[in-house]
Each structure stands twice: as C-alpha cells, then as structure tokens.
Design an enzyme around this catalytic site. Sequence first.
Site, PDB file in Angstrom:
ATOM      1  N   LYS A 277     -22.359 -26.494  29.961  1.00 36.10           N
ATOM      2  CA  LYS A 277     -20.990 -26.902  30.294  1.00 36.10           C
ATOM      3  C   LYS A 277     -20.460 -27.886  29.260  1.00 36.10           C
ATOM      4  CE  LYS A 277     -20.520 -30.404  33.428  1.00 36.10           C
ATOM      5  NZ  LYS A 277     -19.745 -31.537  32.912  1.00 36.10           N
ATOM      6  N   ASN A 278     -21.287 -28.903  28.954  1.00 39.41           N
ATOM      7  CA  ASN A 278     -20.786 -29.993  28.111  1.00 39.41           C
ATOM      8  C   ASN A 278     -20.673 -29.612  26.643  1.00 39.41           C
ATOM      9  OD1 ASN A 278     -20.466 -31.501  30.345  1.00 39.41           O
ATOM     10  ND2 ASN A 278     -22.332 -32.721  30.090  1.00 39.41           N
TER      11      ASN A 278
ATOM     12  N   ARG B  41     -12.293 -34.748  33.313  1.00 36.34           N
ATOM     13  CA  ARG B  41     -12.309 -35.842  32.346  1.00 36.34           C
ATOM     14  C   ARG B  41     -12.641 -35.352  30.947  1.00 36.34           C
ATOM     15  NH1 ARG B  41     -11.552 -39.570  36.141  1.00 36.34           N
ATOM     16  NH2 ARG B  41     -12.104 -38.415  37.976  1.00 36.34           N
TER      17      ARG B  41
ATOM     18  N   ASP C  55     -27.773 -37.395  33.109  1.00 38.77           N
ATOM     19  CA  ASP C  55     -27.404 -36.338  34.055  1.00 38.77           C
ATOM     20  C   ASP C  55     -28.594 -35.859  34.900  1.00 38.77           C
ATOM     21  OD1 ASP C  55     -24.784 -36.436  33.273  1.00 38.77           O
ATOM     22  OD2 ASP C  55     -25.007 -34.907  31.734  1.00 38.77           O
TER      23      ASP C  55
ATOM     24  N   ILE D 168     -26.566 -45.742  31.061  1.00 40.06           N
ATOM     25  CA  ILE D 168     -25.374 -45.127  30.464  1.00 40.06           C
ATOM     26  C   ILE D 168     -24.125 -45.366  31.317  1.00 40.06           C
ATOM     27  CG2 ILE D 168     -24.404 -43.000  29.466  1.00 40.06           C
ATOM     28  CD1 ILE D 168     -27.097 -43.731  28.200  1.00 40.06           C
TER      29      ILE D 168
ATOM     30  N   ASP E 277     -14.673 -42.450  37.367  1.00 34.81           N
ATOM     31  CA  ASP E 277     -14.981 -41.500  38.432  1.00 34.81           C
ATOM     32  C   ASP E 277     -16.214 -41.950  39.180  1.00 34.81           C
ATOM     33  OD1 ASP E 277     -17.110 -40.810  36.901  1.00 34.81           O
ATOM     34  OD2 ASP E 277     -16.368 -38.843  36.339  1.00 34.81           O
TER      35      ASP E 277
HETATM   36  N1  EPU Z   1     -17.872 -45.515  26.679  1.00 36.14           N
HETATM   37  C1  EPU Z   1     -17.089 -46.591  26.385  1.00 36.14           C
HETATM   38  N2  EPU Z   1     -16.088 -46.431  25.463  1.00 36.14           N
HETATM   39  C2  EPU Z   1     -15.858 -45.254  24.827  1.00 36.14           C
HETATM   40  C3  EPU Z   1     -16.672 -44.143  25.143  1.00 36.14           C
HETATM   41  C4  EPU Z   1     -17.685 -44.304  26.072  1.00 36.14           C
HETATM   42  O1  EPU Z   1     -17.255 -47.664  26.947  1.00 36.14           O
HETATM   43  O2  EPU Z   1     -14.922 -45.190  24.000  1.00 36.14           O
HETATM   44  C5  EPU Z   1     -18.941 -45.672  27.657  1.00 36.14           C
HETATM   45  C6  EPU Z   1     -18.693 -44.851  28.937  1.00 36.14           C
HETATM   46  O3  EPU Z   1     -17.858 -45.554  29.844  1.00 36.14           O
HETATM   47  C7  EPU Z   1     -20.083 -44.633  29.452  1.00 36.14           C
HETATM   48  C8  EPU Z   1     -20.930 -44.548  28.181  1.00 36.14           C
HETATM   49  O4  EPU Z   1     -20.139 -45.150  27.138  1.00 36.14           O
HETATM   50  O5  EPU Z   1     -20.507 -45.721  30.203  1.00 36.14           O
HETATM   51  C9  EPU Z   1     -21.319 -43.134  27.755  1.00 36.14           C
HETATM   52  O6  EPU Z   1     -20.184 -42.348  27.550  1.00 36.14           O
HETATM   53  P1  EPU Z   1     -20.149 -41.052  26.621  1.00 36.14           P
HETATM   54  O7  EPU Z   1     -18.885 -41.106  25.852  1.00 36.14           O
HETATM   55  O8  EPU Z   1     -21.428 -40.918  25.857  1.00 36.14           O
HETATM   56  O9  EPU Z   1     -20.102 -39.902  27.704  1.00 36.14           O
HETATM   57  P2  EPU Z   1     -18.971 -38.840  27.991  1.00 36.14           P
HETATM   58  O10 EPU Z   1     -18.607 -38.155  26.727  1.00 36.14           O
HETATM   59  O11 EPU Z   1     -17.906 -39.435  28.829  1.00 36.14           O
HETATM   60  C10 EPU Z   1     -20.677 -36.880  28.332  1.00 36.14           C
HETATM   61  C11 EPU Z   1     -20.938 -35.853  29.398  1.00 36.14           C
HETATM   62  C12 EPU Z   1     -21.573 -36.488  30.612  1.00 36.14           C
HETATM   63  C13 EPU Z   1     -22.881 -37.129  30.171  1.00 36.14           C
HETATM   64  C14 EPU Z   1     -22.602 -38.151  29.058  1.00 36.14           C
HETATM   65  C15 EPU Z   1     -23.841 -38.807  28.489  1.00 36.14           C
HETATM   66  C16 EPU Z   1     -19.187 -34.267  29.071  1.00 36.14           C
HETATM   67  C17 EPU Z   1     -17.969 -33.609  29.589  1.00 36.14           C
HETATM   68  N3  EPU Z   1     -19.690 -35.241  29.792  1.00 36.14           N
HETATM   69  O12 EPU Z   1     -19.777 -37.812  28.909  1.00 36.14           O
HETATM   70  O13 EPU Z   1     -21.867 -35.430  31.519  1.00 36.14           O
HETATM   71  O14 EPU Z   1     -23.474 -37.766  31.274  1.00 36.14           O
HETATM   72  O15 EPU Z   1     -21.905 -37.493  27.959  1.00 36.14           O
HETATM   73  O16 EPU Z   1     -24.713 -37.865  28.019  1.00 36.14           O
HETATM   74  O17 EPU Z   1     -19.699 -33.877  28.034  1.00 36.14           O
HETATM   75  C18 EPU Z   1     -21.918 -34.317  33.607  1.00 36.14           C
HETATM   76  O18 EPU Z   1     -22.020 -33.263  32.985  1.00 36.14           O
HETATM   77  O19 EPU Z   1     -22.067 -34.370  34.861  1.00 36.14           O
HETATM   78  C19 EPU Z   1     -21.609 -35.554  32.876  1.00 36.14           C
HETATM   79  C20 EPU Z   1     -21.177 -36.651  33.475  1.00 36.14           C
END
Ligand code: EPU
Length: 456
Positions: A51-52, A121, A335, A357, A145
């Site tokens: 998915k991601n 998101r 995850d 995370i 969320d």
């Molecule tokens: N963060 C910040 N500032 C930013 C970006 C991130 O503070 O500018 C923080 C976030 O708030 C969080 C942490 O950094 O606490 C990690 O965020 P990251 O950007 O790495 O994650 P994401 O891109 O929002 C993706 C996946 C998540 C997965 C995480 C970590 C997608 C759509 N989502 O989220 O997947 O847990 O990476 O691997 O790719 C899921 O599939 O259920 C899911 C939540």
Amino acid sequence: MAASLRTPGSDPWLTLLPPDLAPAHTATGVDVIRVAGGARLAGSVRVSGAKNSALKLMAAALLAPGRSVIANVPRITDIAIMAEVLRRLGCEVAFTGDEVAVDVPEAPGAAADYDLVRRLRASICVLGPLLARRGQARVAHPGGDAIGSRGLDMHIRGLEAMGARISNEHGFVLARSDRRLTGAPVWLEFPSVGATENLLTAAALADGVTVIDNAAREPEIVDLCAMLTAMGARVRGAGTSTVEVEGVDRLAPVRHVVVGDRVVAGTWAYGAVMTRGDVTVTGADPRHLAVALDKLVDAGALVETRGPDAFRVRMDERPRAVDVATLPFPGFATDLLPMAIGMAAVSAGSSLITENIFDGRFMFINEMTRLGADVRTDGHHAVVRGREGLSSAPVRATDIRAGAGLVMAGLCADGITEVSHAHHIDRGYPGFVDDLRSLGAVVERGPAPEEPSFGF
Ligand code: EPU
C-alpha cells in the site's frame, strides 16, 4: 482506455470506496469482523503489492504526461481514494485486475480535494509532483490521526530550500514557485518517509542537483526511486541515507510493478507465531522483514527463507517474551507494533515494547486490555506481561494495523471476539477475511450491531 472505476456496475473496486463516495448500489455497510479463538493458522498466503508504495507511485505518475501503469496494486480502500484524488486533478484512472492505469494530462489541476485528503493522509504525497509540474499546489493539511500527530515541517523546509514558498491557510498547505524548482542540499532531522518521497518527486524535475541527507531507506522509497529512474529521472543512492537527484526537463510514463507488502507479510508471520501455526508467505521479500523475523526466532519460531519472495514461519510452543523497539527501516517497523504487542500478550514472560516513531501508536492498547492483555504503558514504553491465553470481547479497530493486531489477538482468545470499525482494516489488508479463512481461522464479516437507543 479500460472502463473507468466510476462506470456503474463495472468493477468490484467500487465497493472499496466509503459509502458517500461510492455509487449507492455498491455500498456494503459491513463493518464487523467476528473471529473465533483457538484456530492455528496453517497453510500458504500470498501478499500483494505494498500500500505504502502503490499510493506514492500513483502520485508519482503525475510527473509525466501520458499513461503510466502500476501493477501488483492491492485491492484496498486507500488505493480507491487515491484514484479519486487523481481523477479530481484531471487524470483518468482505470483498474484492470491488479493494475491501475493513470492517464495524466499535460496540465493537471493543482488543488487536491479537501475531503479526500482528510480521509487519506498519504495524499500529501501529491505535493511534490504538483509543485514540480505546475509550480503550485494546494493540498489539505493532513492533520493528526489515531496513531499520533503527522508533522509536515520537514516536507516544507525541504521544498522551501528548493525555492518554493509555502504557507498554511485555512487548513490547506499552499505551495508556489514562480520559476522551476532549484536543486539544493536538504538535511532531514529524522528519516521521514513522506518528506523523503515529496523531496524526491520534486527534485526529479528541478533545475540542478538535490542531495537528501538522512533520507528514509524503506523498501517503498527504493521502489519509488526505481519507478522515477525508469521514467528518466537521475537518482543515485536509493536505499541509503544520502540520495542524490539530478533534475531533468521531462519525464516519461512507465509501467512499474509494486514491491511486495512487508507489513502484511509480517502480520501473517506474527499471526503464525501467536497461534502456534505454520504459515508460508509469498509475494514479499524476507530481507525487508529481517529484524521482525529475527524477533520471531528469538521467541522460539522456526523461520525459513524460501527464495527472494517467500518465507515460512512455524511455531510449536508458546512464544518466549522478546523486547522490541520500533525504528525507521531497517529497524523494526512501527506498523508491526500491534502484532508485537499481541505476541507479547500471549508469550511466556514480560516484554518491553518501545515505540519511537508515532506518539499515539499506543492508543489501541485499551482495546487489547479488553481482551485480557496485561499491558502497562509509560510514555513510549509498554510493559506486557504475557498470559497463556486471552479472553474474547467486543473491541474496536482504531487504525489499520491496530485492527489487524486485534483480529490476531482474537485468534488467541476463548470465545468469539468482535472487532468493530473493520473498515480501517480494509484500508490496508486486501482480502483479509478470506486469507484468514484459507489459513484455517473461523471468521466472518457482518453488519455492525445497532447502537442501543436510550430514548434521549
Ligand atoms: N514527522 C514530522 N515532520 C515531518 C514528517 C514527519 O514531525 O515533516 C514525524 C511524524 O509526525 C511521525 C514521524 O515523523 O511521528 C514519522 O513520519 P514519516 O514521515 O516517516 O511517516 P509517514 O510518511 O507519515 C509512512 C507510512 C506509515 C508508516 C510510516 C513509518 C504511508 C502512507 N504511511 O508514514 O504507514 O508507519 O511511514 O514507516 O506511507 C500505515 O500504513 O498504517 C502507516 C501508518
């Protein structure tokens, strides 16, 4: 062009859309998974594309006018919503089997629908491609969320370093650049998956070289880089902490096969151990799960790699307690945290589980304790004292992974566990109930029970 997803009666993908987005005749209204405790998961299960990764690859298609085809796409709600996001940006999107074709116009729209981005998101990942293609983008702020706050500061600082002006107005992120983005050195405070993705896609069409330091190294990032490279982008260092992108003037549409879903694969692996079962998982690379599978070995399981995209997990005894700390890849994936808590809940001994995370990842633990799990949290640590078995109860899925973890825990509980709000699980696990059944679980979907009326 194949029939559009919106053609009435054309495609089962329609049933995946939330009821208010789907044509009336396709809405199912089914929202509860009932699972009987006691089954031992055994057999073989194939996972589809991640998915991601698929969501970001669909967004990356925006970078090239013409028809990109993405294959091995999971049949889940989030993909159906991303298709809507792209349609409202002027793309034609069509599904055939496990493939999605995205036909991108010369000038796609620049404003992503507020309501859709709020639901998904991941749709913030259209920001980089739109800014690169259109010099402007208006995307709803994805907010927080049920797993915690989702910051955007690193996305914004990186794009600003490339020359974009970004503001936050009335719930939208507004990004603008009067001329082509300029390549720049960018240093991330944390290897954010989403920020790395937005910067990669923006840099692919920028003028000059962008170097992303402390970049995320997830297999889904490597997959995105592979698709960008096939489109004509110049990317070096994918899968390492320093990724260099030399911008080009134009990219071309491509066909790309999505990398296997390591989180779904890991869910089955943990389910096998929790139920003292024997499951062979195909379609995902066991090297993408190295730490998670090592933890299963520490817990007493037999884990066998069976080639580049298959592995077998067998467990004959009660798992031993193991400590787990989530970290960016190649660390233990956040995850899979609900699965780690579920396994700890039925292990012999106490486990210390640490989440590094997301600040709200433990929100579902109240639901686990309803099933009898003995869990105490303190900040981002949880101490889980393992029990021989759990006790069935009505519980609620609070997010995708928590939902899957609760169903797995239900397999270890006496009686029938009812997991409500199962639509969360549909966002990330294609054919979850069918797969569980094929592995021997007694499980069904049903309509949500009616809320009692108290007459006020
Ligand atoms: N963060 C910040 N500032 C930013 C970006 C991130 O503070 O500018 C923080 C976030 O708030 C969080 C942490 O950094 O606490 C990690 O965020 P990251 O950007 O790495 O994650 P994401 O891109 O929002 C993706 C996946 C998540 C997965 C995480 C970590 C997608 C759509 N989502 O989220 O997947 O847990 O990476 O691997 O790719 C899921 O599939 O259920 C899911 C939540």
